[in-house]
Structure formats: structure tokens, C-alpha cells
Design a protein around this motif. Structure first.
Motif, PDB file in Angstrom:
ATOM      1  N   ALA A 115      31.393  50.820  35.689  1.00  0.00           N
ATOM      2  CA  ALA A 115      31.784  49.452  36.006  1.00  0.00           C
ATOM      3  C   ALA A 115      33.274  49.259  35.725  1.00  0.00           C
ATOM      4  O   ALA A 115      33.796  49.782  34.745  1.00  0.00           O
ATOM      5  N   PRO A 116      33.953  48.495  36.596  1.00  0.00           N
ATOM      6  CA  PRO A 116      35.383  48.248  36.360  1.00  0.00           C
ATOM      7  C   PRO A 116      35.582  47.376  35.118  1.00  0.00           C
ATOM      8  O   PRO A 116      34.744  46.554  34.779  1.00  0.00           O
ATOM      9  N   ARG A 117      36.695  47.567  34.456  1.00  0.00           N
ATOM     10  CA  ARG A 117      37.052  46.772  33.279  1.00  0.00           C
ATOM     11  C   ARG A 117      37.999  45.659  33.740  1.00  0.00           C
ATOM     12  O   ARG A 117      38.959  45.916  34.455  1.00  0.00           O
ATOM     13  N   TYR A 118      37.707  44.456  33.331  1.00  0.00           N
ATOM     14  CA  TYR A 118      38.529  43.314  33.706  1.00  0.00           C
ATOM     15  C   TYR A 118      39.272  42.797  32.474  1.00  0.00           C
ATOM     16  O   TYR A 118      38.727  42.774  31.379  1.00  0.00           O
ATOM     17  N   THR A 119      40.490  42.357  32.696  1.00  0.00           N
ATOM     18  CA  THR A 119      41.275  41.808  31.591  1.00  0.00           C
ATOM     19  C   THR A 119      40.740  40.426  31.221  1.00  0.00           C
ATOM     20  O   THR A 119      40.077  39.754  32.028  1.00  0.00           O
ATOM     21  N   ASP A 120      41.040  39.997  30.019  1.00  0.00           N
ATOM     22  CA  ASP A 120      40.636  38.658  29.588  1.00  0.00           C
ATOM     23  C   ASP A 120      41.267  37.588  30.477  1.00  0.00           C
ATOM     24  O   ASP A 120      40.643  36.581  30.789  1.00  0.00           O
ATOM     25  N   GLU A 121      42.505  37.833  30.890  1.00  0.00           N
ATOM     26  CA  GLU A 121      43.197  36.887  31.770  1.00  0.00           C
ATOM     27  C   GLU A 121      42.451  36.746  33.093  1.00  0.00           C
ATOM     28  O   GLU A 121      42.254  35.638  33.596  1.00  0.00           O
ATOM     29  N   PHE A 122      42.016  37.871  33.665  1.00  0.00           N
ATOM     30  CA  PHE A 122      41.271  37.833  34.923  1.00  0.00           C
ATOM     31  C   PHE A 122      39.965  37.064  34.730  1.00  0.00           C
ATOM     32  O   PHE A 122      39.584  36.246  35.572  1.00  0.00           O
ATOM     33  N   ARG A 123      39.277  37.314  33.629  1.00  0.00           N
ATOM     34  CA  ARG A 123      38.001  36.639  33.371  1.00  0.00           C
ATOM     35  C   ARG A 123      38.196  35.129  33.267  1.00  0.00           C
ATOM     36  O   ARG A 123      37.435  34.358  33.850  1.00  0.00           O
ATOM     37  N   LEU A 124      39.223  34.711  32.532  1.00  0.00           N
ATOM     38  CA  LEU A 124      39.481  33.276  32.392  1.00  0.00           C
ATOM     39  C   LEU A 124      39.867  32.642  33.727  1.00  0.00           C
ATOM     40  O   LEU A 124      39.436  31.533  34.040  1.00  0.00           O
ATOM     41  N   ASP A 125      40.672  33.346  34.513  1.00  0.00           N
ATOM     42  CA  ASP A 125      41.029  32.840  35.838  1.00  0.00           C
ATOM     43  C   ASP A 125      39.790  32.741  36.717  1.00  0.00           C
ATOM     44  O   ASP A 125      39.626  31.783  37.484  1.00  0.00           O
ATOM     45  N   ALA A 126      38.912  33.724  36.623  1.00  0.00           N
ATOM     46  CA  ALA A 126      37.680  33.714  37.408  1.00  0.00           C
ATOM     47  C   ALA A 126      36.803  32.524  37.024  1.00  0.00           C
ATOM     48  O   ALA A 126      36.239  31.845  37.891  1.00  0.00           O
ATOM     49  N   VAL A 127      36.707  32.246  35.734  1.00  0.00           N
ATOM     50  CA  VAL A 127      35.921  31.100  35.263  1.00  0.00           C
ATOM     51  C   VAL A 127      36.538  29.806  35.768  1.00  0.00           C
ATOM     52  O   VAL A 127      35.834  28.904  36.241  1.00  0.00           O
ATOM     53  N   ARG A 128      37.856  29.708  35.683  1.00  0.00           N
ATOM     54  CA  ARG A 128      38.539  28.497  36.171  1.00  0.00           C
ATOM     55  C   ARG A 128      38.276  28.298  37.651  1.00  0.00           C
ATOM     56  O   ARG A 128      37.960  27.202  38.107  1.00  0.00           O
ATOM     57  N   ILE A 129      38.386  29.366  38.424  1.00  0.00           N
ATOM     58  CA  ILE A 129      38.138  29.279  39.867  1.00  0.00           C
ATOM     59  C   ILE A 129      36.696  28.885  40.134  1.00  0.00           C
ATOM     60  O   ILE A 129      36.414  28.027  40.979  1.00  0.00           O
ATOM     61  N   ALA A 130      35.760  29.507  39.421  1.00  0.00           N
ATOM     62  CA  ALA A 130      34.341  29.238  39.641  1.00  0.00           C
ATOM     63  C   ALA A 130      33.968  27.804  39.303  1.00  0.00           C
ATOM     64  O   ALA A 130      33.080  27.228  39.928  1.00  0.00           O
ATOM     65  N   THR A 131      34.658  27.218  38.330  1.00  0.00           N
ATOM     66  CA  THR A 131      34.274  25.875  37.887  1.00  0.00           C
ATOM     67  C   THR A 131      35.092  24.754  38.505  1.00  0.00           C
ATOM     68  O   THR A 131      34.653  23.605  38.484  1.00  0.00           O
ATOM     69  N   THR A 132      36.257  25.059  39.077  1.00  0.00           N
ATOM     70  CA  THR A 132      37.101  23.966  39.575  1.00  0.00           C
ATOM     71  C   THR A 132      37.485  24.065  41.041  1.00  0.00           C
ATOM     72  O   THR A 132      38.068  23.132  41.576  1.00  0.00           O
ATOM     73  N   SER A 133      37.183  25.167  41.702  1.00  0.00           N
ATOM     74  CA  SER A 133      37.687  25.355  43.063  1.00  0.00           C
ATOM     75  C   SER A 133      36.878  24.641  44.127  1.00  0.00           C
ATOM     76  O   SER A 133      37.346  24.481  45.250  1.00  0.00           O
ATOM     77  N   GLY A 134      35.661  24.244  43.808  1.00  0.00           N
ATOM     78  CA  GLY A 134      34.812  23.635  44.820  1.00  0.00           C
ATOM     79  C   GLY A 134      33.993  24.665  45.585  1.00  0.00           C
ATOM     80  O   GLY A 134      33.163  24.308  46.415  1.00  0.00           O
ATOM     81  N   LEU A 135      34.216  25.934  45.317  1.00  0.00           N
ATOM     82  CA  LEU A 135      33.420  26.986  45.938  1.00  0.00           C
ATOM     83  C   LEU A 135      32.091  27.121  45.205  1.00  0.00           C
ATOM     84  O   LEU A 135      31.996  26.801  44.020  1.00  0.00           O
ATOM     85  N   THR A 136      31.073  27.604  45.914  1.00  0.00           N
ATOM     86  CA  THR A 136      29.828  27.922  45.227  1.00  0.00           C
ATOM     87  C   THR A 136      30.065  29.165  44.389  1.00  0.00           C
ATOM     88  O   THR A 136      30.994  29.927  44.637  1.00  0.00           O
ATOM     89  N   ARG A 137      29.236  29.372  43.411  1.00  0.00           N
ATOM     90  CA  ARG A 137      29.399  30.561  42.570  1.00  0.00           C
ATOM     91  C   ARG A 137      29.298  31.850  43.399  1.00  0.00           C
ATOM     92  O   ARG A 137      30.109  32.750  43.198  1.00  0.00           O
ATOM     93  N   PRO A 138      28.325  31.971  44.310  1.00  0.00           N
ATOM     94  CA  PRO A 138      28.291  33.204  45.116  1.00  0.00           C
ATOM     95  C   PRO A 138      29.564  33.407  45.934  1.00  0.00           C
ATOM     96  O   PRO A 138      30.054  34.532  46.064  1.00  0.00           O
ATOM     97  N   GLN A 139      30.127  32.318  46.481  1.00  0.00           N
ATOM     98  CA  GLN A 139      31.377  32.435  47.241  1.00  0.00           C
ATOM     99  C   GLN A 139      32.515  32.877  46.335  1.00  0.00           C
ATOM    100  O   GLN A 139      33.303  33.751  46.694  1.00  0.00           O
ATOM    101  N   ALA A 140      32.617  32.265  45.167  1.00  0.00           N
ATOM    102  CA  ALA A 140      33.684  32.615  44.226  1.00  0.00           C
ATOM    103  C   ALA A 140      33.538  34.066  43.788  1.00  0.00           C
ATOM    104  O   ALA A 140      34.526  34.806  43.729  1.00  0.00           O
ATOM    105  N   ALA A 141      32.319  34.487  43.480  1.00  0.00           N
ATOM    106  CA  ALA A 141      32.090  35.866  43.052  1.00  0.00           C
ATOM    107  C   ALA A 141      32.491  36.841  44.146  1.00  0.00           C
ATOM    108  O   ALA A 141      33.164  37.854  43.887  1.00  0.00           O
ATOM    109  N   VAL A 157      33.555  40.335  42.189  1.00  0.00           N
ATOM    110  CA  VAL A 157      32.719  40.599  41.018  1.00  0.00           C
ATOM    111  C   VAL A 157      31.291  40.194  41.349  1.00  0.00           C
ATOM    112  O   VAL A 157      31.042  39.413  42.268  1.00  0.00           O
ATOM    113  N   GLY A 158      30.363  40.704  40.598  1.00  0.00           N
ATOM    114  CA  GLY A 158      28.972  40.343  40.804  1.00  0.00           C
ATOM    115  C   GLY A 158      28.698  38.919  40.360  1.00  0.00           C
ATOM    116  O   GLY A 158      29.342  38.401  39.444  1.00  0.00           O
ATOM    117  N   LEU A 159      27.723  38.295  41.006  1.00  0.00           N
ATOM    118  CA  LEU A 159      27.372  36.919  40.667  1.00  0.00           C
ATOM    119  C   LEU A 159      26.895  36.823  39.224  1.00  0.00           C
ATOM    120  O   LEU A 159      27.280  35.912  38.495  1.00  0.00           O
TER     121      LEU A 159
END
Length: 91
Positions: free
Chosen positions: A2-28, A33-35
Motif C-alpha cells: 500500500a502507498p504511504r501518504y503524508t500527514d499533510e495529504f491526509r489532512l487535505d484529503a479530509v478537508r476536501i472530503a468534508t468541505t468540497s461538496g463532493l460525495t465521499r466516493p467521488q472525493a476518494a 485513495v480507497g473509500l
């Protein structure tokens, strides 16, 4: 492996998933990354302040967007007037 993700990438991913208006599957899918992985990150970081840190970029972007909104409103008013003018001519 499995690929290793930086903490910065993870936090950005969470921000995108929660604030972008995209569904979680779309954001993933967009992030490549996997859903279930994204859902785990969101669960882990749901109470973090994702906008902490330097706000200079956010402020610059907000100012740019305000200018763009002003310009678009002005353009819309010009187009409204033009539509009324041309509608009057076609009669």
C-alpha cells in the motif's frame, strides 16, 4: 504494498472530503485513495481544525473571488441591459 501518504495529504484529503461538496466516493476517486481509507481518515480527523495554520493564501483567494464576483455582477447587468435593448428593437 500500500502507498504511504503524508500527514499533510491526509489532512487535505479530509478537508476536501468534508468541505468540497463532493460525495465521499467521488472525493476518494479524485484523490486516488480507497473509500474505506478516506472514511478512516475522516473519522480520525473529524474534530481537527483543518483550516489552522497560515491563512494568507485563503485571504488572497477570498479577495480574488470577491473581485471576480464584482466583475461578473457588472457583466450580468450589462447583458441584462443589452437583452432589453435588443428585445425592444425586434418588435
Amino acid at each position: 504494498m500500500a502507498p504511504r501518504y503524508t500527514d499533510e495529504f491526509r489532512l487535505d484529503a479530509v478537508r476536501i472530503a468534508t468541505t468540497s461538496g463532493l460525495t465521499r466516493p467521488q472525493a476518494a476517486a479524485d484523490l486516488g485513495v480507497g473509500l474505506s481509507t478516506l472514511n478512516k481518515w475522516v473519522q480520525k480527523h473529524q474534530h481537527d481544525n483543518l483550516m489552522s495554520g497560515p491563512h494568507e493564501d485563503v485571504e488572497k483567494e477570498n479577495e480574488r473571488l470577491r473581485k471576480e464576483v464584482r466583475l461578473l455582477r457588472e457583466e450580468r447587468e450589462v447583458l441584462k441591459k443589452a437583452a432589453i435593448f435588443f428585445a425592444g428593437q425586434s418588435r
